[in-house]
Design a protein around this motif. Structure first.
Motif, mmCIF file in Angstrom:
data_model
loop_
_atom_site.group_PDB
_atom_site.id
_atom_site.type_symbol
_atom_site.label_atom_id
_atom_site.label_comp_id
_atom_site.label_asym_id
_atom_site.label_seq_id
_atom_site.Cartn_x
_atom_site.Cartn_y
_atom_site.Cartn_z
ATOM 1 N N THR A 175 0.856 -1.188 0.000
ATOM 2 C CA THR A 175 0.000 0.000 0.000
ATOM 3 C C THR A 175 0.891 1.236 0.000
ATOM 4 O O THR A 175 1.889 1.268 0.716
ATOM 5 N N LEU A 176 0.512 2.209 -0.794
ATOM 6 C CA LEU A 176 1.227 3.483 -0.810
ATOM 7 C C LEU A 176 0.429 4.499 -0.008
ATOM 8 O O LEU A 176 -0.737 4.768 -0.325
ATOM 9 N N ALA A 177 1.065 5.048 1.024
ATOM 10 C CA ALA A 177 0.453 6.131 1.793
ATOM 11 C C ALA A 177 1.000 7.454 1.274
ATOM 12 O O ALA A 177 2.212 7.646 1.248
ATOM 13 N N VAL A 178 0.115 8.323 0.851
ATOM 14 C CA VAL A 178 0.514 9.632 0.325
ATOM 15 C C VAL A 178 -0.044 10.697 1.260
ATOM 16 O O VAL A 178 -1.260 10.832 1.394
ATOM 17 N N HIS A 179 0.844 11.432 1.891
ATOM 18 C CA HIS A 179 0.416 12.473 2.827
ATOM 19 C C HIS A 179 0.552 13.839 2.176
ATOM 20 O O HIS A 179 1.619 14.187 1.672
ATOM 21 N N LEU A 180 -0.530 14.590 2.204
ATOM 22 C CA LEU A 180 -0.525 15.941 1.631
ATOM 23 C C LEU A 180 -0.088 16.920 2.712
ATOM 24 O O LEU A 180 -0.833 17.195 3.651
ATOM 25 N N ALA B 292 4.140 13.788 11.122
ATOM 26 C CA ALA B 292 5.311 14.329 11.819
ATOM 27 C C ALA B 292 6.349 14.815 10.806
ATOM 28 O O ALA B 292 6.949 15.884 10.965
ATOM 29 N N LEU B 293 6.532 14.043 9.744
ATOM 30 C CA LEU B 293 7.479 14.443 8.702
ATOM 31 C C LEU B 293 7.072 15.749 8.051
ATOM 32 O O LEU B 293 7.910 16.578 7.685
ATOM 33 N N GLY B 294 5.756 15.916 7.904
ATOM 34 C CA GLY B 294 5.261 17.108 7.232
ATOM 35 C C GLY B 294 5.550 18.360 8.029
ATOM 36 O O GLY B 294 5.590 19.469 7.489
ATOM 37 N N GLY B 295 5.734 18.205 9.314
ATOM 38 C CA GLY B 295 6.137 19.318 10.145
ATOM 39 C C GLY B 295 5.041 20.342 10.370
ATOM 40 O O GLY B 295 5.311 21.476 10.749
#
Lengths: 334, 334, 334, 334
Positions: D79-84, D329-332
C-alpha cells in the motif's frame, strides 16, 4: 492480401487479457477470411466439476482474448466492421460456474453486502452439435434439460482510444466483454478504431447464454471463429453497433441498466433518423413502438443492453455504406 | 354465478384513477366470463394531433382503470389468477405522444435535469384489425410504416395491502401499470390479494408497444377485454407472475432496472426450484443459460422487467395448482 | 384558537401506519403550540435485546405515526410549514436492530440476492440527556462508545394528493419517512398540502442516526414533540423543503441515490434563483461550489438526500414569505 | 535519499492524461518531502470567460496530472500512503464552467437524453489567500458571494494493476479523479500499489467544491503541492482510504451512487472491526449511528462517496501501522 487464409491458434503467445497495451500477433487485411481459435473464459483450466475457478484460475487473469490483430489500413476516426462468418464450439463440453462475489444475485465488490459468498460450484454441459443442443445436468438430483445450441462470442473489441488499456472482462466503447446474444454467426459488429491498426481481439465463446448472464457465467466453450473485416474510413462510431440480415442494434454500456438502455436508444434514434430522414422526435416515437431491448449482461463492471429495430423499417437504407451486405457476401453463407 | 356474462362499460361511474380507495362497481365470480371496456390512457380526450395531452387532460388524472370488481371469495393471503381471454382494440385509431418531462430520454421530476421539456407532439396510428397491423405516420415528412398489431393491457391490478392506495399509473406488487408486452390474450396474471374482494381493475390498452415503452406512451387504444378469474386460496404471491401456454414469468418492479432484474429473477428461481425440485443454485444456473428478461417500461415511477422461462423446463409441473390450464379451458380459445 | 396547548398522547386510537386514509384525531390551528408524543418505530414492542422485531412486531405495521391532525385552513395547493420547537426523547433507552432483508448492506426484496438473511440482532442504547450522549455497547466483547445525542424526527408528513395512501415507512413528496438528520428542533419543514386539512402526522423519533441510516434502523426512541404550523396559502411545493436558521434545503426522494441527488439540486437551484434573481446557470454554478448534500436514508423504498445551502447566500431573502422566521419566534427558543 | 527536496514543475514533459502507460519522470523516496506543481484541469487554456473549454481544450485531453513518480521500493501487493503536507493555489484566479453534456443535471453520453446541451459558460473566481476566500461573481446581474477557500486535490492515483491504463478523469481502485473534499492538506491517502514503483501522479487542484461537484467542474486552480509518502509493505488495500487527524474514511467508487455508498461502508466496517475487535454486525451497527457519507462527485464515469468515522471510536488503534502519524510528523505541520 495473402493467398491462404490465416489460421491463428490460441496459445500463450497469441492470447492476452487486455484490449490495448499489447503488440499485434498478426496482420489481417480487409476482405480476407480470418480463422482463429479462442480459449474459454477460464483459459481451459476448468476440466471437471471439481476444478473451482477461484482455485485453478489466477485472478484477475480471466477471459483471455486471441489477438490482437493489426488491421491493415485502420486509423483513429475510422470504424472497423467485423463480420462473424462462423462460430463453431470446439469439443463436446462446456463449463459454467458460480464465482464468489460475482453475478447478479450476489453481493459483489461494488454492490457490496455483508453476506458471505454463495457456494462456488461448477457445471458441465454437453455440446451436441449434430442435434444443436446444450445439455444441462443438475448438480443435485437427476434433473436434466436440453437447451438450444446458440453459439456466440462474449468478447470482441479493439484497443481503446486516448491510450487507455482495459481488461478483457470489461465492456466499453471499444467493445470488449459485450456479452450480447446477438453476437452470433452472420452478425457484423461496428467498433470505433482507437489507434492505428485497430488491434482487434476476440474470445469468451458461449455455447449459449440467458439474457443478462444472470450468474455471470455462460456455457463457456473454446471456439473456432471465422471472421472478416472492413475498414470504413473517416466514419466515427460512438457506441458499438451490430447488424444482422434483419436487425440493426446499438449497444449501450453503462451502469445502472437504465443508462445502458438510455444510451443504446439515443444512439439508435440518431442512426434511424440519419438513415430514413425522420426527425428526432419521429424516430423516438417509432422506436417507442417498434424497438426491442435485449439485456446482454448485468454482471460485469459495466452492463450492456442492445437496442434494436427491424431493418424493414429502413426501406433499404444501409448504415456504414453497406458494409454488412458486402461482408456477408464475402462470408459465403446463404 | 349469474347466467349472462357481465358487460361493464367504461363510464365516469365505472372508471377511476387508483388501485384501492374506491368502492366496487360490480361483483364477479370465479370461472365467470367477464367482459368490460377500458378507456385509453388519455380518457379518450386526445382525438386529433392537435390535442396535446398536457392541455386536454387533467393531471395527474391519467390512465383510467375500469372497476374495481369485487371478486367473490377473495381474501388477503390468497392469490388472484386473472386470465385474459380476449383483447380487442375499439375503433380504428390509436394515439401516442411525447409528454413534457416524461419518458426514458428526457429529464423527469426524479431524473431531474435543467433542460426545458422536449416538444410535446401527438401521433395518430391506424389500427387495421383485418390485416393485423398498426400504421405509423411520421409527423414530418412522408415516412410511414406498418407494425404488427399486438394488443396488450398496460395496467391491471388489485387493491394493495396494508391500506395503501396507489395511483393507477404506478406499478407495484399489487400489479398496476406493469406495461409488459407479455400481457396479451391467452396470458394469466397472478396477483396477491391485499384486501377482501381483491378489487380488480384494468385499463391502459395498447395496440402494441416497444420494449421499455421508450417515450413513455404506447399506441394507446380503448379496449374490449374478456377475462375470467380464479381465487387460489391460502397461496400467497410476492411479485406479480405471469403464465402463458409456453412461458412462466415473474415481474420485477423497482428502480433502477437492475433491481427489477434482480427481484424478478430471484422470484423465478424460487418458483423454478419449487416446481422441479432443483436446489437454489441449480435453478440459478439453469436460468442463467435459459432465461429471458423483457423490459416492460423504464418510464414510470417504478420500472418493470419480466424474467421468464420456457415451460418445457418444468416437465409438466404447474404453478398455482394448474390455474392457467383451467382458466385457459374456460376461455374456450384453441 | 384554543386557550390551552394541545397535548396528544400516543395511543392505539391516535397512531396509525399510513399517510392518508385515516380520520383526523384532532384539529390544530396555525400558530398554536402543539405537543404530542410518538412511539418508537417498533411501537414500543422491543423492550430487551431478546425481543427480535421480526417476532414481536407485526409486519408491515412498523413506524407508527401520531395523528393525523387536521390543520385548520389548509387546502390543496397550499404549503404547510411545520416548525419543530422541541424534540425530547422519552425515557433513558433507545433501540436499534438489524432486520432480515432490510438495510443497505444486505439483499432486500428489491435488491434481491440469493443470500440468507443476516443475523437479526438488537442493541440497547443509553440515552443520557444531561450529558447529551447516546451510549453504544457492543453485543460481543466489551467495546462501548458515547455518541452525541442529536434528537431528530424520522417521519413527518401529510396525506398525499390524488387520493393516494402511503405506508408511513415510505418517503414521498408528501413527506413521510424522510430520515434526514436535518430534521431537528429549530427546523421548519415545508410540505405540499394534498387534501383539505392536510392531515399531518409525525413519528419515528431518533436519538441520532448516521448518514444513510446504514443498517436501516437508527437509535429509535419515543419522543415528545412540540411543534407549530403555518399555512402558506396558494403557494405550491414540489418537494419537501427544510429551513433552519442557517440552512435552506430541498429533499430529493428517489431511487437510485443519483436521482435523489438530482431532484434535490434541481429544486434547490430553482429556489435559489427565485430568491436571489440569479439565472438558472448562475445558480447551478454557485451551488456546484457551495452546496452540501446529506444522505438521509438509503434503505427505504425510496432514498433521500437533502441538498442544502448556507442562507448567507440569500442576503436576507426568505422563502415562503418568511414562515420560518415567524414560526421560530412563536417557538420561543433563543 | 537526495539532500535537496525535489521540485517538479508542470511542463509538457512532466504532465500526462493517464494513470499507467507512461514512463516515470522522477524517483521519490519514502519520507522525502516532494514539491511539485499541477496545472488546472483545463491545462491552463482557459484564461477568460470567453475561452469555452470545448473550443480551447482538446478532448479528451483534460485533467492533466503531474508525474508519474517512481516510488522507491513500492511493489504490487503493498500500500502506498501519500500524505498531503501543503496545498497552495497558484495565482489569484480560479475557473469553472459548464461543459456540454457533462454534469449531474444534464444529459450525458451515458445518462443519454434527447435534449440539446445546456449553454456552455465560464466563471472566473477570485482567490484571496490572505482572507481565505473564493469570490463568485454571477455572469448575469450583480450578485457576488465570498465562499471559504478550501484547497483540495481532485485527482491523485497510481498505475492500475493487471496492465490497465485509465484516463486521468476516471476514478477507480487505483485512485484517480476521486474529487473528495476530504483530500486537503493534512490528509493521508492510501492506495494499492499495482505495479513496481507505484507511479504516483497528482493534479486537478480545486480552490473548493460543493458536495457531488454538481455541474462537474469545481473552482479549478493550478496548485503547488507538497507531499511525502510511505510504502506499507505486503499490506494490500482494496479501496482508496483516507485518514486525517480526526477522521478515517473509505472511498467507494461506483455507479450508481448506491454502490459507491455500499462499497465504501462495507470496506469501512471491515477496517473498523479489524482495528477494534468489534464483530462485523457490531461494527455495522455502530457505523449506522456514527458514520458520515460525503459525496465526492456524481459526474464522472464513476461516482465517489467517502464513508467516514471519527477516530475517537478507535481508542488509539491505527490503520496501516500508524503511517498517518509518522507522515504527519514528517510534514512538520502543527
Amino acid at each position: 492480401m495473402p493467398d491462404d487464409p490465416l489460421f491463428l491458434d490460441a496459445t500463450p503467445a497469441t492470447v492476452g487479457y487486455t484490449f490495448g497495451g499489447r503488440e499485434p500477433v498478426a496482420t489481417i487485411y480487409p476482405g480476407e477470411l480470418v480463422r482463429l481459435r479462442t480459449w474459454d473464459c477460464f483459459g481451459g483450466k476448468v476440466t471437471s466439476t471439481d476444478d473451482l475457478p477461484s482455485q485453478v484460475c489466477q485472478f484477475p487473469y480471466l477471459n483471455p482474448v486471441t489477438g490482437p490483430l493489426w488491421v491493415d489500413g485502420a486509423r483513429p476516426g475510422d470504424t472497423l466492421a467485423v463480420h462473424l462468418v462462423d462460430l463453431t464450439p470446439v469439443g463436446e463440453v462446456g463449463w459454467s460456474a458460480t464465482f464468489p462475489h460475482f453475478g447478479a444475485l450476489t453481493g459483489t465488490p461494488t454492490t457490496a453486502m455483508l453476506h458471505p459468498a454463495l457456494e462456488e460450484r461448477v457445471w458441465q454441459y454437453r455440446i451436441d452439435a449434430a442435434n444443436g443442443t446444450v445439455g444441462f445436468t443438475a448438480s443435485n438430483g437427476d434433473y436434466t434439460a436440453e437447451l438450444a445450441l446458440q453459439p456466440m462470442l462474449g468478447t470482441i473489441g479493439v484497443a481503446p482510444a486516448a491510450g487507455e488499456v482495459r481488461m478483457s472482462i470489461v465492456p466499453g466503447v471499444h467493445g470488449g466483454n459485450l456479452d450480447t446474444p446477438l453476437l452470433t454467426a452472420g452478425a457484423t459488429l461496428y467498433l470505433p478504431v482507437g489507434i492505428d491498426g485497430a488491434l482487434l481481439a476476440v474470445g469468451d465463446g458461449h455455447a449459449r447464454q440467458g439474457e443478462g448472464e444472470l450468474c455471470g457465467v455462460a456455457v463457456e466453450v473454446p471456439m473456432d471463429v471465422t471472421l472478416t473485416v472492413e475498414v470504413i474510413a473517416d466514419v466515427p462510431t460512438s457506441l458499438p453497433r451490430l447488424e444482422t440480415d434483419t436487425q440493426l442494434a446499438s449497444i449501450g454500456i453503462a451502469r445502472p441498466l437504465d443508462d445502458a438502455y438510455r444510451s443504446a436508444h439515443a444512439d439508435l434514434i440518431g442512426l434511424l433518423a440519419d438513415l430514413t430522414g425522420l426527425d428526432q422526435l419521429d424516430a423516438y416515437q417509432l422506436l417507442s413502438q417498434a424497438g426491442t431491448a435485449r439485456i446482454g449482461n448485468m454482471v460485469d463492471k459495466q452492463y450492456t443492453i442492445a437496442a434494436s429495430l427491424d431493418k424493414s423499417l429502413l426501406y433499404g437504407a444501409e448504415p456504414y455504406r453497406g458494409a454488412h451486405r458486402r461482408l456477408r457476401a464475402l462470408g459465403g453463407r446463404p
